[in-house]
Design a protein around this motif. Structure first.
Motif, PDB file in Angstrom:
ATOM      1  N   SER A 225       1.546   9.155   3.496  1.00  0.00           N
ATOM      2  CA  SER A 225       1.415   8.138   4.535  1.00  0.00           C
ATOM      3  C   SER A 225       2.732   7.699   5.167  1.00  0.00           C
ATOM      4  O   SER A 225       2.742   7.235   6.311  1.00  0.00           O
ATOM      5  CB  SER A 225       0.700   6.905   3.966  1.00  0.00           C
ATOM      6  OG  SER A 225       1.343   6.426   2.794  1.00  0.00           O
ATOM      7  N   GLY A 283      -3.136   8.341  11.393  1.00  0.00           N
ATOM      8  CA  GLY A 283      -4.309   8.062  10.565  1.00  0.00           C
ATOM      9  C   GLY A 283      -4.071   6.974   9.545  1.00  0.00           C
ATOM     10  O   GLY A 283      -5.017   6.519   8.899  1.00  0.00           O
ATOM     11  N   TYR A 284      -2.806   6.549   9.398  1.00  0.00           N
ATOM     12  CA  TYR A 284      -2.457   5.474   8.467  1.00  0.00           C
ATOM     13  C   TYR A 284      -1.903   4.289   9.260  1.00  0.00           C
ATOM     14  O   TYR A 284      -1.004   4.454  10.079  1.00  0.00           O
ATOM     15  CB  TYR A 284      -1.418   5.949   7.457  1.00  0.00           C
ATOM     16  CG  TYR A 284      -1.913   7.006   6.502  1.00  0.00           C
ATOM     17  CD1 TYR A 284      -2.442   6.661   5.259  1.00  0.00           C
ATOM     18  CD2 TYR A 284      -1.865   8.349   6.866  1.00  0.00           C
ATOM     19  CE1 TYR A 284      -2.904   7.643   4.379  1.00  0.00           C
ATOM     20  CE2 TYR A 284      -2.327   9.342   5.992  1.00  0.00           C
ATOM     21  CZ  TYR A 284      -2.848   8.970   4.758  1.00  0.00           C
ATOM     22  OH  TYR A 284      -3.314   9.935   3.904  1.00  0.00           O
ATOM     23  N   THR A 286      -1.465   1.108   7.453  1.00  0.00           N
ATOM     24  CA  THR A 286      -0.896   0.174   6.485  1.00  0.00           C
ATOM     25  C   THR A 286      -0.658   0.899   5.163  1.00  0.00           C
ATOM     26  O   THR A 286      -1.057   2.059   4.990  1.00  0.00           O
ATOM     27  CB  THR A 286      -1.833  -1.033   6.275  1.00  0.00           C
ATOM     28  OG1 THR A 286      -1.135  -2.041   5.526  1.00  0.00           O
ATOM     29  CG2 THR A 286      -3.096  -0.650   5.532  1.00  0.00           C
ATOM     30  N   SER A 288      -1.869   1.441   2.061  1.00  0.00           N
ATOM     31  CA  SER A 288      -3.027   1.370   1.168  1.00  0.00           C
ATOM     32  C   SER A 288      -3.407   2.773   0.732  1.00  0.00           C
ATOM     33  O   SER A 288      -2.823   3.762   1.194  1.00  0.00           O
ATOM     34  CB  SER A 288      -4.214   0.701   1.874  1.00  0.00           C
ATOM     35  OG  SER A 288      -4.630   1.469   2.996  1.00  0.00           O
ATOM     36  N   ASP A 290      -6.024   4.600   1.390  1.00  0.00           N
ATOM     37  CA  ASP A 290      -6.542   5.432   2.478  1.00  0.00           C
ATOM     38  C   ASP A 290      -5.892   5.144   3.827  1.00  0.00           C
ATOM     39  O   ASP A 290      -6.255   5.740   4.848  1.00  0.00           O
ATOM     40  CB  ASP A 290      -8.057   5.279   2.598  1.00  0.00           C
ATOM     41  CG  ASP A 290      -8.495   3.836   2.848  1.00  0.00           C
ATOM     42  OD1 ASP A 290      -7.619   2.971   3.052  1.00  0.00           O
ATOM     43  OD2 ASP A 290      -9.710   3.578   2.820  1.00  0.00           O
ATOM     44  N   LYS A 292      -6.116   2.458   5.535  1.00  0.00           N
ATOM     45  CA  LYS A 292      -6.895   1.511   6.327  1.00  0.00           C
ATOM     46  C   LYS A 292      -6.537   0.069   5.931  1.00  0.00           C
ATOM     47  O   LYS A 292      -6.050  -0.175   4.829  1.00  0.00           O
ATOM     48  CB  LYS A 292      -8.389   1.760   6.135  1.00  0.00           C
ATOM     49  CG  LYS A 292      -8.861   3.099   6.717  1.00  0.00           C
ATOM     50  CD  LYS A 292     -10.352   3.294   6.529  1.00  0.00           C
ATOM     51  CE  LYS A 292     -10.842   4.510   7.306  1.00  0.00           C
ATOM     52  NZ  LYS A 292     -10.113   5.737   6.984  1.00  0.00           N
ATOM     53  N   PRO A 293      -6.786  -0.912   6.836  1.00  0.00           N
ATOM     54  CA  PRO A 293      -6.436  -2.303   6.555  1.00  0.00           C
ATOM     55  C   PRO A 293      -7.045  -2.821   5.254  1.00  0.00           C
ATOM     56  O   PRO A 293      -8.163  -2.436   4.887  1.00  0.00           O
ATOM     57  CB  PRO A 293      -7.001  -3.053   7.771  1.00  0.00           C
ATOM     58  CG  PRO A 293      -7.009  -2.032   8.865  1.00  0.00           C
ATOM     59  CD  PRO A 293      -7.346  -0.733   8.194  1.00  0.00           C
ATOM     60  N   TYR A 304      -2.266  -3.087  14.898  1.00  0.00           N
ATOM     61  CA  TYR A 304      -1.458  -2.157  14.113  1.00  0.00           C
ATOM     62  C   TYR A 304      -0.786  -1.140  15.030  1.00  0.00           C
ATOM     63  O   TYR A 304      -1.408  -0.622  15.965  1.00  0.00           O
ATOM     64  CB  TYR A 304      -2.344  -1.413  13.111  1.00  0.00           C
ATOM     65  CG  TYR A 304      -3.008  -2.313  12.093  1.00  0.00           C
ATOM     66  CD1 TYR A 304      -2.442  -2.505  10.839  1.00  0.00           C
ATOM     67  CD2 TYR A 304      -4.211  -2.957  12.390  1.00  0.00           C
ATOM     68  CE1 TYR A 304      -3.050  -3.329   9.899  1.00  0.00           C
ATOM     69  CE2 TYR A 304      -4.825  -3.784  11.455  1.00  0.00           C
ATOM     70  CZ  TYR A 304      -4.238  -3.967  10.213  1.00  0.00           C
ATOM     71  OH  TYR A 304      -4.840  -4.782   9.291  1.00  0.00           O
ATOM     72  N   LYS A 361      -7.147  -3.358  -3.908  1.00  0.00           N
ATOM     73  CA  LYS A 361      -6.854  -2.539  -2.732  1.00  0.00           C
ATOM     74  C   LYS A 361      -5.504  -2.901  -2.120  1.00  0.00           C
ATOM     75  O   LYS A 361      -4.776  -2.029  -1.646  1.00  0.00           O
ATOM     76  CB  LYS A 361      -7.970  -2.688  -1.699  1.00  0.00           C
ATOM     77  CG  LYS A 361      -9.282  -2.026  -2.124  1.00  0.00           C
ATOM     78  CD  LYS A 361     -10.342  -2.128  -1.035  1.00  0.00           C
ATOM     79  CE  LYS A 361     -11.614  -1.416  -1.464  1.00  0.00           C
ATOM     80  NZ  LYS A 361     -12.677  -1.495  -0.422  1.00  0.00           N
TER      81      LYS A 361
END
Length: 416
Positions: A225, A283-284, A286, A288, A290, A292-293, A304, A361
């Motif tokens: 990421s 595709g990223y 943040t 995390s 995956d 995602k937020p 974002y 998460k």
């Protein structure tokens, strides 16, 4: 490696000799990780003369609230003073015989009472009463206040410096206000905090954080990421695209304007200040599992841009800030062979756990990345402490900040 035998031939003279023998551009000789003399001088000349992040104002919201901050063999009481409402940093050492005046890690007190002989201190450190000491000719309570450290609070973060002559930190920190203010950290909430106790000298721990040469091989999830694992020439196009869309995507201006003033380039020793924004991979959005937020957007952020804010605050404190959460890293020397690596995760102040965010998460990426760091740091320590270790060359780009740290470290240690 939990224990290292004392070298009976070690001395300040040998330390000076080893500093003079250092080969520029190469890693430190293992003497600097094994020497008890070096460790004591590091505390006196570097650590206790630097600005250190001791905590966050949300830990002491009420008058009389306090928590303990531990570094080396010392403890500091970080308290919200009853009288002034100001944050104070008081050494947890009774001015009578040296007993700890506070035992509990956190709490609320109107006064601090030494459990040994009952001396009573106000929450600003002044000695209020010393039982029966009127029998001591010339005794004056005004002469025996708790010792204190300097305090500065910015963005809700509490910074302390044990050197009473230290230059103010605020002028350095103000240079990155445009990058830090939008997160509204002063009203943020601590979602989680965890201390990882690493059996290694603090320099092994810090140097690991300062470079991403190891990221591609040691941190597979991070490397999926974060573009920082690549050479700049590879990630340049990602960064340019991210900077171009930042203001429109986030609603926050000037995110492309970095500031860099660390180690020997800092305004003053121990006053490092740095922040820049780098891209995540497509595709990223943040940090995390995956990409995602994982929490509500913080402060002024409206969206974002696929970027992350990299921050340094003093020699030992760092942050990695995403639009929906912020991550504080603190490295605290505890002994020659033990370092506390603490992570504090922040979310928006009014976010509700279980409703707006899931702690697992929010913490997933940097918890597992830190476990991987602990693994490689301890193995680095075990190998580099071998009598057969010979320092190798630093990578000129990936380990550039490590080079700057070593240059500052040796320069400060060599001062008389």
């Amino acid at each position: 490696m939990k224990f290292i035998a004392t070298n009976v031939e070690d001395s300040p003279i040998k330390l000076k000799q080893k500093i003079g023998e250092h080969k520029e551009g190469f890693a430190l000789d293992n003497y600097f990780y094994r020497s008890h003399v070096a460790f004591e001088q590091e505390l006196d000349k570097l650590v206790f003369k630097s600005w250190l992040c001791a905590g966050h104002v949300s830990q002491i919201p009420n008058a009389g609230d306090y928590f303990l901050y531990k570094i080396g063999e010392d403890e500091v009481i970080i308290t919200n003073d009853h009288k002034s409402g100001e944050v104070k940093a008081l050494l947890n050492i009774c001015r009578h015989r040296g007993a700890r005046v506070v035992e509990e890690e956190t709490g609320n007190k109107r006064t601090f009472v030494c459990p040994y002989h009952g001396w009573v201190f106000e929450t600003d450190g002044t000695l209020k009463a010393a039982r029966h000491m009127e029998k001591k000719e010339g005794f004056n309570c005004q002469d025996y206040h708790l010792k204190s450290a300097k305090v500065e609070v910015r963005w809700g973060l509490i910074f302390i410096n044990f050197d009473q002559d230290a230059e103010e930190f605020s002028p350095s920190l103000s240079e990155i206000d445009h990058l830090m203010n939008p997160f509204h950290l002063d009203t943020a909430k601590i979602a989680h905090a965890k201390t990882y106790e690493v059996d290694a000298n603090w320099k092994f721990v810090l140097e690991n954080y300062l470079e991403c040469y190891h990221c591609a091989t040691s941190h597979r999830n991070y490397s999926k990421s974060h573009t920082l694992k690549d050479l700049y020439e590879v990630s340049e196009s990602n960064n340019e695209a991210m900077w171009a869309r930042s203001e429109q995507a986030t609603g926050v201006p000037n995110l492309d304007k970095a500031y860099y003033s660390i180690y020997r380039d800092a305004k003053h020793s121990g006053g490092c200040s740095y922040s820049s924004r780098y891209a995540l991979f497509d595709g990223y959005v943040t940090g995390s599992e995956d990409g995602k937020p994982v929490a509500p957007l913080m402060g002024d952020y409206k969206g974002y841009d696929g970027g992350a804010q990299d921050v340094q605050l003093g020699p030992l404190n760092f942050m990695l800030n995403y639009p929906d959460h912020c991550v504080l890293y603190r490295f605290t020397p505890r002994s020659l062979t033990k370092t506390d690596m603490e992570i504090v995760w922040f979310v928006k102040g009014d976010a509700q756990e279980g409703v707006d965010y899931d702690v697992d998460k929010v913490t997933w990426l940097w918890h597992y990345t830190t476990l991987e760091d602990e693994f490689i740091i301890t193995r680095n320590s075990e190998g580099a402490n071998s009598r057969f270790f010979e320092p190798g060359p630093y990578h000129p780009e990936f380990e550039e900040v490590s080079l700057q740290f070593v240059d500052w470290y040796l320069h400060e240690l060599n001062k008389d």
